[in-house]
Design a protein around this motif. Structure first.
Motif, PDB file in Angstrom:
ATOM      1  N   THR A  10       0.815  -1.216   0.000  1.00 21.22           N
ATOM      2  CA  THR A  10       0.000   0.000   0.000  1.00 21.22           C
ATOM      3  C   THR A  10       0.846   1.262   0.000  1.00 21.22           C
ATOM      4  N   ASP A  11       2.083   1.219   0.537  1.00 16.76           N
ATOM      5  CA  ASP A  11       2.912   2.430   0.523  1.00 16.76           C
ATOM      6  C   ASP A  11       3.523   2.686  -0.846  1.00 16.76           C
ATOM      7  N   GLN A  12       3.504   1.690  -1.749  1.00 17.87           N
ATOM      8  CA  GLN A  12       4.027   1.871  -3.098  1.00 17.87           C
ATOM      9  C   GLN A  12       2.938   2.248  -4.097  1.00 17.87           C
ATOM     10  N   ALA A  13       1.706   2.015  -3.754  1.00 20.46           N
ATOM     11  CA  ALA A  13       0.599   2.283  -4.680  1.00 20.46           C
ATOM     12  C   ALA A  13       0.437   3.788  -4.856  1.00 20.46           C
ATOM     13  N   PRO A  14       0.200   4.229  -6.083  1.00 17.86           N
ATOM     14  CA  PRO A  14       0.012   5.668  -6.312  1.00 17.86           C
ATOM     15  C   PRO A  14      -1.285   6.156  -5.671  1.00 17.86           C
ATOM     16  N   PRO A  15      -1.245   7.287  -5.000  1.00 22.06           N
ATOM     17  CA  PRO A  15      -2.468   7.789  -4.370  1.00 22.06           C
ATOM     18  C   PRO A  15      -3.474   8.269  -5.406  1.00 22.06           C
ATOM     19  N   VAL A  16      -4.699   7.870  -5.211  1.00 24.00           N
ATOM     20  CA  VAL A  16      -5.771   8.249  -6.129  1.00 24.00           C
ATOM     21  C   VAL A  16      -6.003   9.755  -6.091  1.00 24.00           C
ATOM     22  N   ALA A  17      -5.882  10.347  -4.927  1.00 27.55           N
ATOM     23  CA  ALA A  17      -6.130  11.780  -4.790  1.00 27.55           C
ATOM     24  C   ALA A  17      -5.138  12.599  -5.594  1.00 27.55           C
ATOM     25  N   ALA A  18      -3.878  12.218  -5.595  1.00 26.12           N
ATOM     26  CA  ALA A  18      -2.874  12.943  -6.373  1.00 26.12           C
ATOM     27  C   ALA A  18      -3.178  12.828  -7.859  1.00 26.12           C
ATOM     28  N   ASP A  19      -3.640  11.666  -8.288  1.00 26.93           N
ATOM     29  CA  ASP A  19      -4.003  11.477  -9.686  1.00 26.93           C
ATOM     30  C   ASP A  19      -5.169  12.388 -10.069  1.00 26.93           C
ATOM     31  N   ARG A  20      -6.139  12.521  -9.182  1.00 25.08           N
ATOM     32  CA  ARG A  20      -7.281  13.416  -9.449  1.00 25.08           C
ATOM     33  C   ARG A  20      -6.822  14.855  -9.548  1.00 25.08           C
ATOM     34  N   ALA A  21      -5.894  15.265  -8.700  1.00 24.13           N
ATOM     35  CA  ALA A  21      -5.384  16.636  -8.752  1.00 24.13           C
ATOM     36  C   ALA A  21      -4.663  16.893 -10.067  1.00 24.13           C
ATOM     37  N   GLU A  22      -3.882  15.927 -10.522  1.00 22.05           N
ATOM     38  CA  GLU A  22      -3.163  16.085 -11.787  1.00 22.05           C
ATOM     39  C   GLU A  22      -4.126  16.123 -12.963  1.00 22.05           C
ATOM     40  N   ARG A  23      -5.180  15.292 -12.916  1.00 19.65           N
ATOM     41  CA  ARG A  23      -6.174  15.321 -13.995  1.00 19.65           C
ATOM     42  C   ARG A  23      -6.929  16.648 -14.013  1.00 19.65           C
ATOM     43  N   THR A  24      -7.246  17.188 -12.843  1.00 19.27           N
ATOM     44  CA  THR A  24      -7.934  18.478 -12.777  1.00 19.27           C
ATOM     45  C   THR A  24      -7.043  19.571 -13.328  1.00 19.27           C
ATOM     46  N   PHE A  25      -5.773  19.551 -12.972  1.00 17.96           N
ATOM     47  CA  PHE A  25      -4.829  20.540 -13.495  1.00 17.96           C
ATOM     48  C   PHE A  25      -4.748  20.447 -15.013  1.00 17.96           C
ATOM     49  N   SER A  26      -4.578  19.239 -15.525  1.00 18.49           N
ATOM     50  CA  SER A  26      -4.486  19.049 -16.976  1.00 18.49           C
ATOM     51  C   SER A  26      -5.742  19.540 -17.676  1.00 18.49           C
ATOM     52  N   PHE A  27      -6.894  19.218 -17.121  1.00 20.00           N
ATOM     53  CA  PHE A  27      -8.148  19.633 -17.738  1.00 20.00           C
ATOM     54  C   PHE A  27      -8.289  21.154 -17.724  1.00 20.00           C
ATOM     55  N   SER A  28      -7.874  21.804 -16.640  1.00 22.73           N
ATOM     56  CA  SER A  28      -7.982  23.263 -16.576  1.00 22.73           C
ATOM     57  C   SER A  28      -7.094  23.921 -17.629  1.00 22.73           C
ATOM     58  N   ILE A  29      -5.913  23.369 -17.860  1.00 23.17           N
ATOM     59  CA  ILE A  29      -5.018  23.918 -18.871  1.00 23.17           C
ATOM     60  C   ILE A  29      -5.580  23.672 -20.271  1.00 23.17           C
ATOM     61  N   VAL A  30      -6.175  22.519 -20.499  1.00 26.67           N
ATOM     62  CA  VAL A  30      -6.782  22.224 -21.803  1.00 26.67           C
ATOM     63  C   VAL A  30      -7.946  23.171 -22.085  1.00 26.67           C
ATOM     64  N   VAL A  31      -8.795  23.413 -21.102  1.00 27.40           N
ATOM     65  CA  VAL A  31      -9.921  24.341 -21.295  1.00 27.40           C
ATOM     66  C   VAL A  31      -9.402  25.747 -21.604  1.00 27.40           C
ATOM     67  N   SER A  32      -8.379  26.187 -20.909  1.00 28.40           N
ATOM     68  CA  SER A  32      -7.807  27.507 -21.164  1.00 28.40           C
ATOM     69  C   SER A  32      -7.213  27.582 -22.569  1.00 28.40           C
ATOM     70  N   GLY A  33      -6.520  26.534 -22.973  1.00 28.42           N
ATOM     71  CA  GLY A  33      -5.954  26.495 -24.323  1.00 28.42           C
ATOM     72  C   GLY A  33      -7.020  26.454 -25.398  1.00 28.42           C
ATOM     73  N   LEU A  34      -8.091  25.714 -25.149  1.00 31.15           N
ATOM     74  CA  LEU A  34      -9.206  25.654 -26.090  1.00 31.15           C
ATOM     75  C   LEU A  34      -9.851  27.017 -26.257  1.00 31.15           C
ATOM     76  N   ARG A  35      -9.994  27.733 -25.154  1.00 30.12           N
ATOM     77  CA  ARG A  35     -10.557  29.083 -25.198  1.00 30.12           C
ATOM     78  C   ARG A  35      -9.703  29.982 -26.092  1.00 30.12           C
ATOM     79  N   CYS A  36      -8.399  29.913 -25.940  1.00 29.24           N
ATOM     80  CA  CYS A  36      -7.512  30.747 -26.750  1.00 29.24           C
ATOM     81  C   CYS A  36      -7.572  30.344 -28.227  1.00 29.24           C
ATOM     82  N   ALA A  37      -7.577  29.049 -28.500  1.00 25.59           N
ATOM     83  CA  ALA A  37      -7.644  28.590 -29.885  1.00 25.59           C
ATOM     84  C   ALA A  37      -8.938  29.021 -30.554  1.00 25.59           C
TER      85      ALA A  37
END
Length: 114
Positions: A10-37
């Motif tokens: 369990t100490d080696q397994a990637p935390p689900v919460a960190a993955d959600r934070a990274e996905r939210t960050f990626s999605f926010s950047i994609v939405v911002s880029g889409l707006r500019c495009a």
């Protein structure tokens, strides 16, 4: 726990919460880029070149920009709430995008008013 044919503790397994934070960050950047495009490439250049209505960029840019601001704020909050290891970097990048979105919103409001 078994994963891909090997045992992961369990100490080696990637935390689900960190993955959600990274996905939210990626999605926010994609939405911002889409707006500019959309606002600065597709609506002012490609649609008029194809014979479709131009001048819709500022209005749609404001709406998409508002959504992008919301996702950027959520991304910052989630990174800090989860104490993500890259929370300072996430905050810096999202803050830079937020500054650009505010500048673009002012330009769009000027285009709509003038």
């Amino acid at each position: 726990m078994w994963h891909a044919g090997r045992v992961i503790t369990t100490d080696q397994a990637p935390p689900v919460a960190a993955d959600r934070a990274e996905r939210t960050f990626s999605f926010s950047i994609v939405v911002s880029g889409l707006r500019c495009a959309l606002t600065y490439v597709i609506f002012p250049w490609l649609l008029p070149a194809a014979g479709w209505a131009g001048g819709v960029g500022p209005g749609l840019g404001l709406g998409i920009g508002a959504v992008a601001v919301g996702f950027n704020v959520v991304s910052i909050r989630r990174a800090w709430t989860l104490r993500h290891r890259y929370r300072w970097l996430i905050m810096a990048l999202n803050s830079g995008v937020l500054v650009l979105l505010v500048i673009l919103a002012v330009i769009d409001i000027g285009d709509l008013a003038g």
